[in-house]
Design a protein around this motif. Structure first.
Motif: not given
Length: 301
Positions: A136-146, A165-175
């Motif tokens: 039940s953490a509503p967001k996943l923070v991620m880096h696109l590059s290093a 994004a498809e997974i996030a949308q299906r699970e009701g999350l935000v990347i």
């Protein structure tokens, strides 16, 4: 003719960044706009690494913070030990679990034309997203590059992100995509991805360190901010100091966040500037940032 960078460096030490006003002026400004900003205030759970985790969370909560986040390295040898325990301990301490932060090693593989490498890193981020849903953490923070020299296959990278994004949308999350050194990749993904499941994790310190025009990213994508990372530094390195301990001016950030109608968490990514400072002193001083006007006060504070 090559334009000379205005960013500070060891040979060009900073005074105040990009027309910053004084701390007093910043405080007065933020206090004046405080009634209109009702954001929760958080601090990342790694802020006091030498303090046992349960004690650390208790200190964070006692200092008046509302939320925290967890570094989510599912490849760590001890991941199975803390995977279930850490989110439960956060909530037991009375804190909201605002987000999980995916590790950023190999994040450049998101953009590679090597199908095996790309599949591996997409799979890791997908597992992090599923853990966000599980805990039940509503967001996943991620880096696109290093770094700045990563080979970028634009089509491959966008394909990677659309599958996540498809997974996030299906699970009701935000990347929440954290800005680092490649704002062009942030632009590409935010232009392509659905707004309801992919947004910007705006990091003010990274923006000032790595851009000649700080706040331009926030001007473009303020309406897509899903999380705000706040810290201070000396204008040279990403020090992760508390706001007010370095040279950065926070007033322009809050102006833009307020203008964009941002109501999410203001998350301090800060650690003690002085290694000798006690944990109690650190969190107490961080809490007082509201009273100093460096962080906005909620209307009911």
């Amino acid at each position: 003719k090559r334009r000379r960078s205005t960013r500070p460096s060891p040979r060009n030490p900073p005074h105040r960044i990009q027309g910053a006003v004084s701390d007093t002026e910043t405080a007065l400004f933020l206090i004046s706009c405080a009634p209109n900003m009702e954001n929760s205030i958080g601090i990342f759970a790694g802020c006091l690494r030498r303090v046992p985790f349960a004690e650390r969370l208790a200190l964070i909560r006692a200092a008046g913070f509302d939320a925290t986040c967890l570094w989510w390295d599912i490849e760590h040898p001890e991941a199975d030990h803390w995977r279930d325990a850490a989110p439960r301990m956060v909530r037991d301490a009375g804190l909201a679990l605002d987000n999980l932060h995916a590790p950023y090693r190999r994040c450049n593989w998101l953009w590679t034309d090597d199908a095996e490498k790309r599949a591996h890193v997409v799979r890791l981020h997908a597992e992090c997203l599923r853990d966000c849903a599980r805990y039940s953490a509503p967001k996943l923070v991620m880096h696109l590059s290093a770094g700045t020299r990563a080979h970028v296959d634009q089509d491959a990278g966008l394909d990677s992100m659309m599958s996540l994004a498809e997974i996030a949308q299906r699970e009701g999350l935000v990347i929440a995509l954290e800005n680092t050194r490649r704002d062009d990749l942030i632009d590409a993904v935010l232009n392509a991805a659905p707004a309801n499941c992919v947004g910007l994790c705006y990091d003010n310190a990274h923006d000032h360190l790595y851009n000649d025009e700080p706040h331009a990213l926030l001007d473009r994508w303020g309406h897509r901010v899903a999380l705000a990372h706040l810290s201070d530094n000396d204008g040279i390195l990403d020090r992760h100091w508390s706001p007010g301990e370095g040279v950065l001016n926070f007033a322009p950030v809050f102006v833009r966040l307020q203008r964009a109608g941002y109501r999410g968490t203001l998350l301090l990514e800060a650690i003690p500037k002085n290694a000798e400072e006690t944990p109690e002193s650190f969190v107490d001083r961080a809490r007082q940032l509201r009273g100093m006007g460096i962080l906005p006060m909620r209307a009911n504070s």
